[in-house]
Design a protein around this motif. Structure first.
Motif, PDB file in Angstrom:
ATOM      1  N   GLN A 285      50.000  19.827  18.061  1.00  0.00           N
ATOM      2  CA  GLN A 285      51.181  20.056  17.240  1.00  0.00           C
ATOM      3  C   GLN A 285      51.518  19.082  16.321  1.00  0.00           C
ATOM      4  N   LYS A 286      51.607  17.944  16.708  1.00  0.00           N
ATOM      5  CA  LYS A 286      51.977  16.673  16.142  1.00  0.00           C
ATOM      6  C   LYS A 286      51.015  16.414  14.715  1.00  0.00           C
ATOM      7  N   ASN A 287      49.587  16.557  15.001  1.00  0.00           N
ATOM      8  CA  ASN A 287      48.819  16.521  14.034  1.00  0.00           C
ATOM      9  C   ASN A 287      48.787  17.373  12.996  1.00  0.00           C
ATOM     10  N   LEU A 288      49.077  18.587  13.101  1.00  0.00           N
ATOM     11  CA  LEU A 288      49.212  19.848  12.153  1.00  0.00           C
ATOM     12  C   LEU A 288      50.710  19.460  11.404  1.00  0.00           C
ATOM     13  N   SER A 289      51.584  18.951  11.979  1.00  0.00           N
ATOM     14  CA  SER A 289      52.658  18.637  11.032  1.00  0.00           C
ATOM     15  C   SER A 289      52.371  17.851  10.104  1.00  0.00           C
ATOM     16  N   ALA A 290      51.797  16.753  10.241  1.00  0.00           N
ATOM     17  CA  ALA A 290      51.323  15.758   9.362  1.00  0.00           C
ATOM     18  C   ALA A 290      50.247  16.556   8.190  1.00  0.00           C
ATOM     19  N   VAL A 291      49.392  17.449   8.896  1.00  0.00           N
ATOM     20  CA  VAL A 291      48.574  18.132   7.879  1.00  0.00           C
ATOM     21  C   VAL A 291      49.439  19.171   6.902  1.00  0.00           C
ATOM     22  N   ARG A 292      50.458  19.856   7.369  1.00  0.00           N
ATOM     23  CA  ARG A 292      51.319  20.586   6.601  1.00  0.00           C
ATOM     24  C   ARG A 292      52.029  19.956   5.591  1.00  0.00           C
ATOM     25  N   GLU A 293      52.369  18.484   5.831  1.00  0.00           N
ATOM     26  CA  GLU A 293      53.014  17.800   4.852  1.00  0.00           C
ATOM     27  C   GLU A 293      52.008  17.434   3.647  1.00  0.00           C
ATOM     28  N   ALA A 294      50.777  17.134   3.906  1.00  0.00           N
ATOM     29  CA  ALA A 294      50.010  16.949   3.162  1.00  0.00           C
ATOM     30  C   ALA A 294      49.523  18.276   2.104  1.00  0.00           C
TER      31      ALA A 294
ATOM     32  N   GLU B 279      44.131  10.432  -0.510  1.00  0.00           N
ATOM     33  CA  GLU B 279      44.480   9.208  -1.059  1.00  0.00           C
ATOM     34  C   GLU B 279      45.911   9.053  -1.637  1.00  0.00           C
ATOM     35  N   ARG B 280      45.749  10.264  -2.762  1.00  0.00           N
ATOM     36  CA  ARG B 280      47.204  10.550  -3.629  1.00  0.00           C
ATOM     37  C   ARG B 280      48.394  10.853  -2.515  1.00  0.00           C
ATOM     38  N   PHE B 281      48.054  11.725  -1.282  1.00  0.00           N
ATOM     39  CA  PHE B 281      49.186  12.032  -0.289  1.00  0.00           C
ATOM     40  C   PHE B 281      49.592  10.802  -0.072  1.00  0.00           C
ATOM     41  N   LEU B 282      48.850   9.784   0.623  1.00  0.00           N
ATOM     42  CA  LEU B 282      49.442   8.645   1.435  1.00  0.00           C
ATOM     43  C   LEU B 282      49.968   7.688   0.537  1.00  0.00           C
ATOM     44  N   ALA B 283      49.452   7.573  -0.913  1.00  0.00           N
ATOM     45  CA  ALA B 283      50.203   6.565  -1.784  1.00  0.00           C
ATOM     46  C   ALA B 283      51.593   7.447  -2.276  1.00  0.00           C
ATOM     47  N   HIS B 284      51.710   8.603  -2.127  1.00  0.00           N
ATOM     48  CA  HIS B 284      52.895   9.097  -2.307  1.00  0.00           C
ATOM     49  C   HIS B 284      53.863   8.966  -0.984  1.00  0.00           C
TER      50      HIS B 284
ATOM     51  N   ASN C 283      50.006   9.257   9.881  1.00  0.00           N
ATOM     52  CA  ASN C 283      49.754  10.234   8.941  1.00  0.00           C
ATOM     53  C   ASN C 283      48.200  10.004   8.510  1.00  0.00           C
ATOM     54  N   LYS C 284      47.874   8.466   8.293  1.00  0.00           N
ATOM     55  CA  LYS C 284      46.630   8.372   7.795  1.00  0.00           C
ATOM     56  C   LYS C 284      45.700   8.599   8.990  1.00  0.00           C
ATOM     57  N   THR C 285      45.767   8.300  10.252  1.00  0.00           N
ATOM     58  CA  THR C 285      44.754   8.668  11.095  1.00  0.00           C
ATOM     59  C   THR C 285      44.519  10.201  11.249  1.00  0.00           C
ATOM     60  N   VAL C 286      45.525  10.791  11.320  1.00  0.00           N
ATOM     61  CA  VAL C 286      45.531  12.398  11.157  1.00  0.00           C
ATOM     62  C   VAL C 286      44.466  12.837  10.179  1.00  0.00           C
ATOM     63  N   LEU C 287      44.616  12.443   8.984  1.00  0.00           N
ATOM     64  CA  LEU C 287      44.308  12.899   7.672  1.00  0.00           C
ATOM     65  C   LEU C 287      42.755  12.387   7.847  1.00  0.00           C
TER      66      LEU C 287
END
Length: 344
Positions: A77-86, A15-20, A33-37
């Motif tokens: 690969q694309k999913n993990l890119s979003a996870v790394r951002e988080a 929740e904090r990450f998506l708000a950021h 990003n929301k879907t991946v998380l």
């Protein structure tokens, strides 16, 4: 768990990450990003991870394995890119160790598995446009397919266009970044540009606006080019148009042996993407970019027209075979009156 870390539940962390993230990225990126998380949270519940402080290399390897069983390697690969951002954000707020994001490894993707292979071929595009020219002239579908194929633009850019953005005297359209009224462009104000449509497509659009466009406004008082009685046409409606118009049974018999009356991809209440042969708006974009390059349009010109960097264009969009690339180079040599005899 390190004493330096501050406890944070996965759900609160997401929740904090998506708000950021929300104010700084395009709407489509935010939703991706929301879907991946959401998948990440499902894994956390399944593995009983209740505190992000507890994440370690082995647990993240387990997550990668868990997700790999559900999606293709390129999607992973694309999913993990979003996870790394988080993970990077969570490190900044002391929920995981600094540098932890670098310990999440994606599997190698085989050469050629990039999604650039999924594209609309020029022959198919011409057949669909010819069908629309004859049977649905100046319809909303005619404008959608014509614009995507002629301009190489993204779905979001197409949806953002207002009637007032058209420049008929120049056979062009001016794309504008307007995030405050929910029509952002992919690269922000850098994506703003004039796009030449040509006289034929301009005339189709002019006839559509005059005779077939639904006369409505969106909630911000703007007049969208692609409209419905509810206002601006949704991204889903544009996607469904592409899926429907690329179904083979629009032009010929179904190659998949399906009956139209029972096919889940055909009809008013259907899911057109369920057709194995249907293509998305992005497939039109890939095909159009490749077609521009095959026709000898310089990559630098295609890059500006399609709003894509040259490095990304070559990696993800240029689906030409090596011999097709050579043919374009040969044409350039011939235009320059290069004489191979002079080299002897």
């Amino acid at each position: 768990m390190s004493d330096e870390l501050i406890p944070l539940t996965p759900s609160e962390g997401v929740e904090r990450f998506l708000a950021h993230r929300k104010p700084s990225v395009a709407k489509s990126t935010y939703h991706n990003n929301k879907t991946v998380l959401e998948h990440f949270l499902a894994w956390c519940r399944e593995d009983e991870v209740e505190n992000l402080n507890d994440l370690n290399g082995r647990l993240m390897a387990d997550f990668v394995t868990w997700r790999r069983e559900q999606v293709e390697p390129i999607t992973l690969q694309k999913n993990l890119s979003a996870v790394r951002e988080a993970l990077g954000y969570w490190a900044d707020i002391d929920a995981v160790q600094q540098g932890f994001r670098e310990r999440v490894h994606a599997p190698e993707v085989p050469d050629g598995s990039e999604a650039r292979d999924i594209k609309v071929a020029p022959e198919q595009a011409r057949e669909v446009i010819a069908y629309l020219d004859r049977f649905q002239y100046a319809s909303r579908e005619h404008v959608i397919i014509g614009m995507l194929w002629r301009t190489c633009m993204r779905l979001g850019a197409l949806r953002s266009i207002d009637v007032d953005d058209l420049r008929p005297e120049k056979h062009a359209v001016y794309l504008r970044h307007r995030p405050q009224s929910e029509t952002p462009l992919k690269n922000g104000s850098k994506s703003e540009r004039w796009v030449w449509l040509g006289p034929n497509l301009s005339q189709i659009i002019e006839d559509y606006v005059e005779h077939h466009r639904e006369d409505s406004e969106d909630e911000y008082g703007r007049k969208p080019l692609l409209s419905s009685r509810f206002g601006r046409l949704s991204e889903t409606a544009i996607r469904n148009c592409c899926y429907r118009m690329t179904q083979p049974c629009v032009l010929e018999d179904c190659p998949h042996g399906r009956e139209p009356r029972t096919c889940e991809a055909v009809g008013e209440q259907s899911l057109p993407s369920k057709c194995p042969s249907s293509k998305s708006p992005h497939a039109f974009r890939r095909g159009a970019i490749t077609d521009h390059l095959n026709r000898g349009v310089p990559p630098e010109v295609v890059s500006e027209r399609a709003d894509v960097g040259l490095d990304v264009l070559y990696k993800h969009y240029d689906a030409r075979r090596p011999d097709q690339k050579m043919d374009v180079r040969v044409e350039e040599f011939l235009k320059s009156k290069f004489d191979d005899k002079s080299e002897q």
